[in-house]
Design an enzyme around this catalytic site. Structure first.
Site, PDB file in Angstrom:
ATOM      1  N   ARG A   1      42.311  39.994  56.012  1.00 60.09           N
ATOM      2  CA  ARG A   1      41.538  38.936  55.373  1.00 60.09           C
ATOM      3  C   ARG A   1      40.040  39.104  55.620  1.00 60.09           C
ATOM      4  NH1 ARG A   1      43.888  33.527  54.824  1.00 60.09           N
ATOM      5  NH2 ARG A   1      46.091  33.751  54.401  1.00 60.09           N
TER       6      ARG A   1
ATOM      7  N   GLU B   1      39.782  43.660  29.799  1.00 62.46           N
ATOM      8  CA  GLU B   1      40.365  44.373  30.930  1.00 62.46           C
ATOM      9  C   GLU B   1      41.847  44.051  31.117  1.00 62.46           C
ATOM     10  OE1 GLU B   1      37.467  45.221  34.644  1.00 62.46           O
ATOM     11  OE2 GLU B   1      37.562  43.107  34.066  1.00 62.46           O
TER      12      GLU B   1
ATOM     13  N   HIS C   1      22.394  39.652  13.038  1.00 64.76           N
ATOM     14  CA  HIS C   1      21.858  41.007  12.862  1.00 64.76           C
ATOM     15  C   HIS C   1      22.967  42.054  12.815  1.00 64.76           C
ATOM     16  CE1 HIS C   1      17.634  39.856  13.223  1.00 64.76           C
ATOM     17  NE2 HIS C   1      18.021  39.015  14.172  1.00 64.76           N
TER      18      HIS C   1
ATOM     19  N   ASN D   1      40.580  26.560  58.389  1.00 68.01           N
ATOM     20  CA  ASN D   1      40.213  27.404  57.251  1.00 68.01           C
ATOM     21  C   ASN D   1      39.670  26.505  56.159  1.00 68.01           C
ATOM     22  OD1 ASN D   1      41.383  29.460  58.669  1.00 68.01           O
ATOM     23  ND2 ASN D   1      43.064  29.807  57.244  1.00 68.01           N
ATOM     24  N   GLY D   2      38.614  26.948  55.467  1.00 72.02           N
ATOM     25  CA  GLY D   2      38.126  26.185  54.328  1.00 72.02           C
ATOM     26  C   GLY D   2      36.717  25.663  54.538  1.00 72.02           C
TER      27      GLY D   2
ATOM     28  N   LYS E   1      36.211  40.668  31.118  1.00 72.58           N
ATOM     29  CA  LYS E   1      37.422  40.157  31.772  1.00 72.58           C
ATOM     30  C   LYS E   1      38.576  40.096  30.775  1.00 72.58           C
ATOM     31  CE  LYS E   1      36.336  39.815  35.817  1.00 72.58           C
ATOM     32  NZ  LYS E   1      35.638  41.054  35.419  1.00 72.58           N
TER      33      LYS E   1
ATOM     34  N   LYS F   1      40.485  49.811  41.109  1.00 67.25           N
ATOM     35  CA  LYS F   1      39.640  48.790  41.721  1.00 67.25           C
ATOM     36  C   LYS F   1      38.250  49.315  42.017  1.00 67.25           C
ATOM     37  CE  LYS F   1      38.568  44.852  43.413  1.00 67.25           C
ATOM     38  NZ  LYS F   1      38.258  43.787  42.442  1.00 67.25           N
TER      39      LYS F   1
ATOM     40  N   TRP G   1      35.628  33.782  59.273  1.00 73.29           N
ATOM     41  CA  TRP G   1      34.541  34.313  58.460  1.00 73.29           C
ATOM     42  C   TRP G   1      33.559  33.177  58.254  1.00 73.29           C
ATOM     43  CZ3 TRP G   1      34.484  38.193  53.977  1.00 73.29           C
ATOM     44  CH2 TRP G   1      34.832  39.456  54.474  1.00 73.29           C
TER      45      TRP G   1
ATOM     46  N   CYS H   1      39.573  32.992  56.460  1.00 72.17           N
ATOM     47  CA  CYS H   1      39.904  32.857  57.869  1.00 72.17           C
ATOM     48  C   CYS H   1      41.416  32.898  58.044  1.00 72.17           C
ATOM     49  CB  CYS H   1      39.367  31.538  58.405  1.00 72.17           C
ATOM     50  SG  CYS H   1      37.609  31.279  58.104  1.00 72.17           S
TER      51      CYS H   1
ATOM     52  N   GLU I   1      30.261  39.519  30.416  1.00 76.72           N
ATOM     53  CA  GLU I   1      31.226  39.541  31.522  1.00 76.72           C
ATOM     54  C   GLU I   1      32.530  38.848  31.128  1.00 76.72           C
ATOM     55  OE1 GLU I   1      33.346  39.462  35.145  1.00 76.72           O
ATOM     56  OE2 GLU I   1      31.952  40.862  34.199  1.00 76.72           O
TER      57      GLU I   1
END
Length: 607
Positions: A27, A486, A502, A98-99, A483, A602, A74, A2, A479
């Site tokens: 935003r 990357e 194995h 906000n929050g 990260k 991205k 939002w 927000c 994942e």
């Protein structure tokens, strides 16, 4: 995220507030509004959708004054409607926020029992109702505001105005950035310095727990105990703040910290925080009638799908196949007879995934896009959309988009379980209650950062790092490895814990670091037996577990990251946080370009 803008001065503010909101459009938002103080009192205008809709409302029903606050929202609690839009008002007090207020339900119930009437579904309205209640009880405006702030749990940046204090904006922050601006006989409050750039370059970054009273001729700032303090005035560089990293060193760091809010915002699309119930999902009929489901994605989104496979199969008894888009599209896959097919993507523009969607759509299967961009090609082409409300993600290595995808998929798996008659309503509500704890649990997980920084420093010169886990923690290990590779360029791989013997166990040398994801669950002892196997080969274990798991291994392991206790669906999402922090701080220690790692983009919009 927000956006907040506030102006106090001696000339009209409404148009400039709207212009400030436009600077915050990046935003993302679903509604907007302004509140100004004029001769009548607090006057408010709000609208759903784009800021242009708010401009139309103001054109048809003008409102202006020399003091005002404005907001782009939002949704995190309550749907994106005009009633839920900010500013919220009560008894000639207005606030923007906000929050997330974690204890809003308890506070709301107490206020309602004392006769306060709420008009929205939001957590934010609780703030203004409590301030107004305190004033009605005889408190001064300052004491009413400060006392309310002391009662709030969660994350917030708040600006408030009172009819009875026509020359002041009250502000406070906790875990959410808020900036003050000092102008020529004007004062400002904003979400970031970029929002204030047209008005002033002289800004003050409020620190954790700070409260402030902003006037046209300056600002008084207080710490969380109410003591008056000084904060440095900074001359902002507009070119720097265009990128809006706030006080963070990198976008990735900022986006990791934004996850309590982005998860809450995503949950709001699938659950009712007040009732604790799961909202209807447009895919339910296809879940109920399907013989099997396929989930297709690339990169991090693929690992989100792999985690969700465990949920759909375990809770809904729905057989799920996961496929990498770049492989799926170049073979002749045996498609399900009825579907559905879920496509997971942050951007909604990933070329391989989009091509797979079109292929399945042509085959007549029901297609659903789990996406972060509502206007994307994937969202437009799919039969239905399961939104992830992570907000703009600028760092190339996905963080908040990943946890938002997991959150949406967790809710979808519960919907599938209900549609297929596999879970009773009470069981679904219990799972929803666990998911609604996520913003708080993730906030707690972020507090592990200092410990993780020290571990990261010791990893920066490693040549390889291994990650391992069982069940849903196996794709999470992959994942975590993604990260790490990357942004640090350290060779990293994720393995199913039982598969090490194995083949991969041959890679272990004295001191080889292995990050083990093993919260206490039915698989813990199995995973821990694999830990013993690699310790005997000289591996260095970095254990991610919870309190009970830490008790089990405390005598044998020295590097244990104790995560907050998370149940069932919430657990992999909480476990994602230390993995992200570990990769980020290892990259910082190495000095790599965290936000723009070499050779990566991205959104992969070409094959």
């Amino acid at each position: 995220m927000c956006g907040i803008i506030g102006i106090v001065g001696n000339k009209p503010v409404a148009n400039r507030l709207v212009d400030g909101l436009k600077r915050l459009e990046y935003r993302g938002y679903d509604s907007a509004g302004v509140a100004v103080l004029n001769g009548v009192g607090v006057v408010r205008r709000r609208a759903e959708g784009r800021i242009t809709n708010l401009e139309k409302v103001l054109a048809a029903d003008p409102a202006d004054g020399e003091l005002g606050i404005a907001h782009t929202r939002w949704a995190t609690h309550g749907k994106p409607t005009t009633l839920n839009a900010h500013p919220h008002t009560a008894d000639q007090v207005a606030i923007v926020h906000n929050g997330i207020i974690e204890n809003f339900k308890e506070l709301r119930q107490e206020l309602e029992s004392q006769g306060r009437e709420f008009s929205s579904q939001t957590d934010s309205e609780t703030i203004v109702q409590m301030i107004a209640h305190n004033v009605a009880q005889g408190m001064s405006e300052r004491d009413a505001f400060f006392s309310t702030i002391d009662c709030l749990h969660g994350a917030f940046g708040i600006a408030a105005i009172f009819k009875s204090r026509p020359n002041e904006i009250f502000a406070a922050r906790h875990n959410v950035p808020l900036v003050l601006g000092l102008g020529d006989q004007e004062g400002y409050v904003g979400s970031d310095a970029f929002a204030l750039a047209p008005f002033t370059r002289k800004v003050i970054f409020l620190e954790e727990g700070d409260r402030a009273i902003v006037r046209a001729d300056g600002a008084d700032i207080f710490d969380r105990d109410g003591n008056k303090i000084e904060r440095a005035v900074t001359m902002s560089d507009v070119d720097v703040f265009v990128t809006d990293k706030d006080n963070y060193d990198h976008f990735m760091q900022k986006e990791i910290q934004e996850q309590p809010e982005s998860i809450a915002r995503t949950l709001a699309q699938y659950t009712d925080a007040l009732s604790g119930e799961l909202l209807d999902l447009n895919a339910n009929s296809d879940f109920a009638n399907s013989d099997r489901m396929v989930m297709i994605a690339c990169g991090t989104a693929f690992y989100a799908a792999c985690v969700a496979k465990h949920w759909f199969e375990g809770l809904a008894n729905l057989h799920v196949e996961t496929d990498i888009a770049s492989e799926f599209r170049y073979r002749k896959p045996a498609l399900p007879e009825k579907g559905p097919v879920l496509f997971v993507s942050q951007s909604g523009e990933t070329a391989d995934t989009l091509a797979c969607l079109q292929y399945c759509k042509k085959a007549g299967l029901p297609t659903y896009a789990v996406v972060n961009v509502a206007e994307s090609s994937m969202a437009r082409d799919a039969l239905g959309v399961l939104p992830t409300w992570a907000g703009p993600e600028i760092g190339v290595a996905s963080t908040k988009a990943f946890t938002a995808q997991l959150t949406a998929l967790a809710c979808a798996s519960l919907s599938a379980a209900w549609a297929r008659g596999r879970l009773e309503p009470s069981a679904i509500q219990a799972h929803v209650a666990d998911l609604l704890e996520l913003p708080h649990l993730v906030t707690q997980a972020l507090k592990l950062e200092l410990q993780i920084i020290e571990i990261a420093k010791s990893l920066k010169d490693e040549k390889q790092i291994m990650f391992m886990g069982r069940g849903a923690n196996h794709p999470l290990a992959m994942e975590g490895a993604l990260k790490m590779k990357e942004i640090t360029y350290i060779q990293s791989e994720g393995y199913a814990a039982g598969e090490l013997k194995h083949g991969p166990i041959a890679l272990i040398e004295e001191g080889t670091p292995i990050v083990v994801i093993a919260p206490w669950d039915s698989l813990f002892e199995k995973t821990y037996s694999n830990v013993q196997e690699v310790i005997s080969r000289g591996a260095r274990i970095i254990m991610l577990t919870d309190e009970k798991g830490a008790e089990r291994c405390s005598d044998e392991l020295s590097e244990v990251i104790v995560m907050p206790n998370a149940k069932n669906l919430a657990s992999p999402i909480v476990s994602s946080i230390p993995l992200q922090l570990l990769a980020y701080h290892t990259a910082v220690a190495k000095g790599t370009d965290v936000d723009k790692p070499r050779n990566l983009a991205k959104s992969v919009t070409v094959e």
